[in-house]
Design an enzyme around this catalytic site. Structure first.
Site, PDB file in Angstrom:
ATOM      1  N   LYS A 122      -1.091  -7.762  -4.828  1.00 46.14           N
ATOM      2  CA  LYS A 122      -2.043  -6.673  -4.592  1.00 46.14           C
ATOM      3  C   LYS A 122      -1.284  -5.368  -4.366  1.00 46.14           C
ATOM      4  O   LYS A 122      -0.481  -5.263  -3.443  1.00 46.14           O
ATOM      5  CB  LYS A 122      -2.904  -7.000  -3.366  1.00 46.14           C
ATOM      6  CG  LYS A 122      -3.901  -5.910  -3.001  1.00 46.14           C
ATOM      7  CD  LYS A 122      -4.704  -6.282  -1.763  1.00 46.14           C
ATOM      8  CE  LYS A 122      -5.577  -5.123  -1.312  1.00 46.14           C
ATOM      9  NZ  LYS A 122      -6.206  -5.365  -0.008  1.00 46.14           N
ATOM     10  N   HIS A 146       0.843  -1.204   0.000  1.00 45.88           N
ATOM     11  CA  HIS A 146       0.000   0.000   0.000  1.00 45.88           C
ATOM     12  C   HIS A 146       0.867   1.239   0.000  1.00 45.88           C
ATOM     13  O   HIS A 146       1.747   1.373   0.843  1.00 45.88           O
ATOM     14  CB  HIS A 146      -0.897   0.023   1.246  1.00 45.88           C
ATOM     15  CG  HIS A 146      -1.798  -1.162   1.347  1.00 45.88           C
ATOM     16  ND1 HIS A 146      -1.360  -2.402   1.755  1.00 45.88           N
ATOM     17  CD2 HIS A 146      -3.121  -1.303   1.083  1.00 45.88           C
ATOM     18  CE1 HIS A 146      -2.380  -3.260   1.731  1.00 45.88           C
ATOM     19  NE2 HIS A 146      -3.457  -2.619   1.331  1.00 45.88           N
TER      20      HIS A 146
END
Lengths: 242, 242
Positions: free
Chosen positions: B163, B136
């Site tokens: 991700k 992230h």
């Protein structure tokens, strides 16, 4: 003649000034065909900002139809009499096509004419409304460089709004065309007509496309979404995360 | 372990095989926080394909919560115990965090662990479920080249699904990150967390992102859409023009 301005820093809502005419940007255009004279109000209710009357696709006398639409709605009207080579259905001569468009301009706020129209210059000299100059590539054979050149040609031809409808053949094509949209400072409408480019109808507006076209009952171009689908999709995609 | 296949040329619906587990791709993941044990069924009804239990964000004993969710839904479950540095709320030590994640894995079908987790390798050795390795960037300071490197690191670390959640700062950034998604053949989830990148949550799936995360009552990350918004937007954007 054109100017792009942020009217309120709070709402982030933009407006496009075209001479006396001011439209929201992006604007949802309801493209009306068939029994168009009865549909303007429904289009308005479904979230349309502008009405396009497809003179080549309406039932009955196109001038009567646009007159009725004018009396039905206060939304700006685009008069379009699309030539066959660009996906239209007008069956007369080029002179008849342009004459009808110019007559219809009386009840319209904007007219749409093709870059490739034989009598484009004549039409532009005779009309005192803002003009969308359009280009449709139904085969998807134009390269990015070619479309960049076409966009320049459209701007040089005097378009208040440039409109390019492309048939992208890959996701990478879509990204290139969205990139082209980011590069230009001229008010431009970019449309995807293929399955792989269909989502551009809702996504290109986020990248600066000033118009997006939807239908009410019946699509007037490949890959088109309905006005209410566009309204819904733009509401979800365009909202700030708060 | 992973394989991407078109299962039916008719529906164009893709599936992602992760060992014994098969999920639709793209899949809508409902990220459950707070009173999560009561929400799984609602998530399913709103169109979720997968349930994520945010162990760091649920009320009560996280293991009790994930057990109840397991007994409530037949959908695949992702167990996530997000570290603070990546937007999570777990307050114990790194060892406690990983222990809780590994215990929760018993009721999950996938686990999510951060590329930057200190005990990532230990966790990966101890778990026999498919793994999402996540990264992230809340500041939006990573360049395209850096994110490309991070994606490679994630794949090399043994991710079944990579991700990457990015905070894009411009529309051009969005196009670059969608381009990165087109370049990779590894199952990858790409997420936009800024206002300017918010629409990527519905658009990245069209460019190959295999997962998209939505909330039920309350966002668990910036720019997140609800499950029903994602379901609606994907329905409109993803449909073929027929």
């Amino acid at each position: 003649m054109t100017e792009m301005s942020v009217t309120s820093p709070k709402s982030k809502k933009k407006e496009l000034k075209l001479g006396q005419l001011t439209i929201p940007a992006p604007a949802i255009v309801a493209s009306l065909s068939g029994d168009a004279s009865t549909k303007a109000l429904a289009a308005e209710k479904q979230g349309a900002d502008i009405i396009e009357v497809r003179l080549d696709l309406v039932d009955g006398d196109p001038l009567e139809v646009i007159k009725i639409v004018r009396n039905t709605t206060r939304l700006p009207i685009i008069a379009t009499n699309r030539m066959r080579e660009e996906g239209g259905s007008f069956s007369g001569t080029e002179m008849e096509r342009i004459k009808l468009l110019l007559k219809a301009a009386k009840w319209a706020n904007l007219i749409d004419i093709e870059l490739r129209a034989e009598l484009r210059e004549l039409a532009l000299q005779s009309v005192d409304k803002p003009v969308i100059i359009s280009y449709h590539d139904f085969q998807g054979t134009s390269t990015y460089e070619e479309l960049k050149g076409i966009l320049e040609d459209i701007i040089n031809a005097g378009a208040d709004v440039a409109k390019i409808a492309v048939t992208t053949k890959s996701l990478a094509d879509n990204l290139a065309f969205l990139g082209l949209l980011l590069e230009t400072t001229h008010p431009t409408c970019m449309i995807g007509m293929s399955d792989v480019g269909r989502h551009l109808r809702a996504v290109a507006p986020l990248y600066g496309s000033v118009l997006t076209y939807g239908y009410l009952d019946e699509a007037t171009a490949p890959g088109q979404m309905s006005v209410s689908q566009l309204h819904q999709a733009l509401g979800i995609l365009g909202a700030s995360s708060g």
